[in-house]
Design a protein around this motif. Sequence first.
Motif, PDB file in Angstrom:
ATOM      1  N   CYS A 140       0.831  -1.210   0.000  1.00 24.49           N
ATOM      2  CA  CYS A 140       0.000   0.000   0.000  1.00 24.49           C
ATOM      3  C   CYS A 140       0.861   1.254   0.000  1.00 24.49           C
ATOM      4  CB  CYS A 140      -0.923   0.000   1.212  1.00 24.49           C
ATOM      5  SG  CYS A 140      -2.257  -1.219   1.145  1.00 24.49           S
ATOM      6  N   ARG A 141       1.908   1.249   0.787  1.00 26.08           N
ATOM      7  CA  ARG A 141       2.752   2.442   0.868  1.00 26.08           C
ATOM      8  C   ARG A 141       3.472   2.707  -0.455  1.00 26.08           C
ATOM      9  NH1 ARG A 141       5.140   1.108   4.988  1.00 26.08           N
ATOM     10  NH2 ARG A 141       7.086   0.237   4.205  1.00 26.08           N
ATOM     11  N   TRP A 142       4.006   1.650  -1.078  1.00 26.31           N
ATOM     12  CA  TRP A 142       4.752   1.840  -2.322  1.00 26.31           C
ATOM     13  C   TRP A 142       3.848   2.276  -3.465  1.00 26.31           C
ATOM     14  CZ3 TRP A 142       7.853  -3.307  -1.476  1.00 26.31           C
ATOM     15  CH2 TRP A 142       8.877  -3.060  -0.551  1.00 26.31           C
ATOM     16  N   ILE A 143       2.653   1.685  -3.576  1.00 26.93           N
ATOM     17  CA  ILE A 143       1.759   2.123  -4.654  1.00 26.93           C
ATOM     18  C   ILE A 143       1.279   3.547  -4.372  1.00 26.93           C
ATOM     19  CG2 ILE A 143      -0.452   1.289  -3.728  1.00 26.93           C
ATOM     20  CD1 ILE A 143       0.747   1.041  -7.384  1.00 26.93           C
ATOM     21  N   GLY A 144       1.115   3.905  -3.101  1.00 26.57           N
ATOM     22  CA  GLY A 144       0.729   5.259  -2.756  1.00 26.57           C
ATOM     23  C   GLY A 144       1.798   6.272  -3.167  1.00 26.57           C
ATOM     24  N   GLN A 145       3.042   5.942  -2.935  1.00 32.30           N
ATOM     25  CA  GLN A 145       4.125   6.838  -3.342  1.00 32.30           C
ATOM     26  C   GLN A 145       4.156   6.995  -4.856  1.00 32.30           C
ATOM     27  OE1 GLN A 145       7.464   4.841  -1.555  1.00 32.30           O
ATOM     28  NE2 GLN A 145       7.199   5.842   0.428  1.00 32.30           N
ATOM     29  N   ALA A 146       3.980   5.893  -5.586  1.00 34.22           N
ATOM     30  CA  ALA A 146       4.026   5.950  -7.042  1.00 34.22           C
ATOM     31  C   ALA A 146       2.869   6.766  -7.612  1.00 34.22           C
ATOM     32  CB  ALA A 146       4.014   4.528  -7.614  1.00 34.22           C
ATOM     33  N   VAL A 147       1.663   6.545  -7.088  1.00 35.59           N
ATOM     34  CA  VAL A 147       0.504   7.305  -7.566  1.00 35.59           C
ATOM     35  C   VAL A 147       0.647   8.780  -7.191  1.00 35.59           C
ATOM     36  CG1 VAL A 147      -1.982   7.650  -7.229  1.00 35.59           C
ATOM     37  CG2 VAL A 147      -1.075   5.355  -7.625  1.00 35.59           C
ATOM     38  N   GLY A 148       1.136   9.054  -5.998  1.00 37.33           N
ATOM     39  CA  GLY A 148       1.298  10.437  -5.575  1.00 37.33           C
ATOM     40  C   GLY A 148       2.248  11.212  -6.472  1.00 37.33           C
ATOM     41  N   ARG A 149       3.320  10.583  -6.908  1.00 38.07           N
ATOM     42  CA  ARG A 149       4.273  11.258  -7.790  1.00 38.07           C
ATOM     43  C   ARG A 149       3.679  11.514  -9.172  1.00 38.07           C
ATOM     44  NH1 ARG A 149       7.882   6.959  -5.754  1.00 38.07           N
ATOM     45  NH2 ARG A 149       8.981   7.760  -3.916  1.00 38.07           N
ATOM     46  N   SER A 150       2.720  10.706  -9.578  1.00 36.89           N
ATOM     47  CA  SER A 150       2.150  10.807 -10.928  1.00 36.89           C
ATOM     48  C   SER A 150       0.733  11.360 -10.928  1.00 36.89           C
ATOM     49  CB  SER A 150       2.144   9.415 -11.586  1.00 36.89           C
ATOM     50  OG  SER A 150       3.421   8.831 -11.588  1.00 36.89           O
ATOM     51  N   HIS A 151       0.269  11.915  -9.801  1.00 35.06           N
ATOM     52  CA  HIS A 151      -1.160  12.218  -9.694  1.00 35.06           C
ATOM     53  C   HIS A 151      -1.624  13.284 -10.688  1.00 35.06           C
ATOM     54  CE1 HIS A 151       0.196  15.645  -7.191  1.00 35.06           C
ATOM     55  NE2 HIS A 151      -0.961  16.194  -7.503  1.00 35.06           N
ATOM     56  N   GLU A 152      -0.785  14.256 -11.026  1.00 32.63           N
ATOM     57  CA  GLU A 152      -1.229  15.293 -11.962  1.00 32.63           C
ATOM     58  C   GLU A 152      -1.522  14.698 -13.339  1.00 32.63           C
ATOM     59  OE1 GLU A 152       1.814  18.227 -11.898  1.00 32.63           O
ATOM     60  OE2 GLU A 152       1.188  19.083  -9.965  1.00 32.63           O
ATOM     61  N   ARG A 153      -0.651  13.831 -13.813  1.00 35.48           N
ATOM     62  CA  ARG A 153      -0.880  13.181 -15.103  1.00 35.48           C
ATOM     63  C   ARG A 153      -2.099  12.264 -15.037  1.00 35.48           C
ATOM     64  NH1 ARG A 153       1.890  11.275 -19.665  1.00 35.48           N
ATOM     65  NH2 ARG A 153       0.305  10.310 -20.986  1.00 35.48           N
ATOM     66  N   LEU A 154      -2.266  11.560 -13.920  1.00 37.73           N
ATOM     67  CA  LEU A 154      -3.407  10.666 -13.773  1.00 37.73           C
ATOM     68  C   LEU A 154      -4.722  11.443 -13.808  1.00 37.73           C
ATOM     69  CD1 LEU A 154      -1.989   8.288 -11.018  1.00 37.73           C
ATOM     70  CD2 LEU A 154      -2.504   7.660 -13.381  1.00 37.73           C
ATOM     71  N   VAL A 155      -4.758  12.604 -13.162  1.00 36.86           N
ATOM     72  CA  VAL A 155      -5.975  13.427 -13.190  1.00 36.86           C
ATOM     73  C   VAL A 155      -6.287  13.865 -14.611  1.00 36.86           C
ATOM     74  CG1 VAL A 155      -6.956  15.639 -12.469  1.00 36.86           C
ATOM     75  CG2 VAL A 155      -5.809  14.191 -10.788  1.00 36.86           C
ATOM     76  N   GLU A 156      -5.270  14.267 -15.361  1.00 31.47           N
ATOM     77  CA  GLU A 156      -5.488  14.655 -16.752  1.00 31.47           C
ATOM     78  C   GLU A 156      -6.047  13.498 -17.575  1.00 31.47           C
ATOM     79  OE1 GLU A 156      -1.794  16.046 -18.220  1.00 31.47           O
ATOM     80  OE2 GLU A 156      -1.731  17.840 -16.936  1.00 31.47           O
ATOM     81  N   ASP A 157      -5.483  12.318 -17.395  1.00 34.66           N
ATOM     82  CA  ASP A 157      -5.964  11.158 -18.150  1.00 34.66           C
ATOM     83  C   ASP A 157      -7.388  10.784 -17.758  1.00 34.66           C
ATOM     84  OD1 ASP A 157      -3.591  11.004 -19.522  1.00 34.66           O
ATOM     85  OD2 ASP A 157      -2.716   9.432 -18.267  1.00 34.66           O
ATOM     86  N   LEU A 158      -7.723  10.917 -16.476  1.00 36.07           N
ATOM     87  CA  LEU A 158      -9.081  10.624 -16.031  1.00 36.07           C
ATOM     88  C   LEU A 158     -10.080  11.588 -16.647  1.00 36.07           C
ATOM     89  CD1 LEU A 158      -8.479   9.786 -12.272  1.00 36.07           C
ATOM     90  CD2 LEU A 158      -9.837   8.392 -13.829  1.00 36.07           C
ATOM     91  N   ARG A 159      -9.758  12.877 -16.644  1.00 28.58           N
ATOM     92  CA  ARG A 159     -10.675  13.874 -17.188  1.00 28.58           C
ATOM     93  C   ARG A 159     -10.873  13.679 -18.692  1.00 28.58           C
ATOM     94  NH1 ARG A 159      -8.911  19.561 -14.284  1.00 28.58           N
ATOM     95  NH2 ARG A 159     -10.520  19.547 -12.686  1.00 28.58           N
ATOM     96  N   ALA A 160      -9.810  13.287 -19.384  1.00 28.59           N
ATOM     97  CA  ALA A 160      -9.894  13.096 -20.832  1.00 28.59           C
ATOM     98  C   ALA A 160     -10.329  11.683 -21.207  1.00 28.59           C
ATOM     99  CB  ALA A 160      -8.540  13.404 -21.469  1.00 28.59           C
ATOM    100  N   ASP A 161     -10.562  10.826 -20.203  1.00 29.56           N
ATOM    101  CA  ASP A 161     -10.992   9.442 -20.426  1.00 29.56           C
ATOM    102  C   ASP A 161     -10.007   8.689 -21.322  1.00 29.56           C
ATOM    103  OD1 ASP A 161     -12.713   7.368 -19.840  1.00 29.56           O
ATOM    104  OD2 ASP A 161     -13.930   7.665 -21.621  1.00 29.56           O
TER     105      ASP A 161
END
Length: 340
Positions: A140-161
């Motif tokens: 959980c901690r390692w995936i949290g760190q990875a997602v946290g570092r990439s969260h801005e790109r992930l939000v963009e991809d989510l909004r653009a589907d």
Amino acid sequence: MPGWPAPAAEQPPEPPDPGTPRGPVVTGVAHFTPAAPPTPDYVGSRPPTYAPEPTALPAADPEELGELVADTVLEGARYGAWTLRAVSLRGDSARYRGEARRDALLVARFGAGEQALVLVAMATGARAAPGAQRAAAEACRWIGQAVGRSHERLVEDLRADRRGDLKSGLNRLTDRTLGKLRAASGEPTASLRCLLLPADPDCRTRVFFGAGEGGLFRLRDGEWRSLEPAVPAAPGEGTPDGDRLTMDLGIPVPPSPYEPAEPPQTPFRFRAALVRPGDVLMMCTSGLADPLRGEASLRAFLGRRWSRAAAPGLAGFLADTQTRVKGYADDRTAAAVWEA
């Protein structure tokens, strides 16, 4: 209603004090509204074997007190159009035997405002692996760190589907996380399941990803439906919802005299779901997924409880998720999202 206290009887108004000015006399009746019936201890035809409350504590090392795992963890949040309730609790068997909870739960927000992204990660340590609870927490901690570092790109991809980009990127993050665990032990030591929840109220995409057993369900109009992505029978084979999983089944190649065989890999699972108002999306570990699939009375009970317009409070959610079924005594970790 029998068993409930009767409403208070109406009392006649007392005559006004002659020494005070006369005025309107207001009287009323105290109305008693009975609370909702309590959550049952169990559903099904027979009571479970173990006691409903914790008994034995896990053994503690005075030099490693930071490694102790609480019996129960609760979390909640509300952003945009959704309300989150999450819980991880020790199973009846572990409570009886004085074993630590092997499930781990992480809920984290990255970013702020409508750019925020909430990650819910849960993991289950392998039953026979030493330090299973530690492996689950590290996953959980390692995936949290990875997602946290990439969260801005992930939000963009989510909004653009951009589902293809999301799948490939989250696949890499999951592989790296579980690869660290495999490197330490030589074999998979934990399953990992995650939800990505954007705070933007206009974004109705919810993304599930991970590897390992458990369940992903949607409650709509009082009916449960499994959204769990199917594991393909062969590399690259499609899933019923049109997704194509990007990892193979990890069937080991016959040993080579020149290099060791790779340990089996756990197939990656991915699902991007569009939700609508009134939906409840639930991700859980096997401890709750198995009885939900196997016991119709549990599905019916949770369907009635969670079909209400508002999400329950933390205490109510805990009471609901720990409703027991005979034959199912593992840890339970669940995250449910109510859509407004």
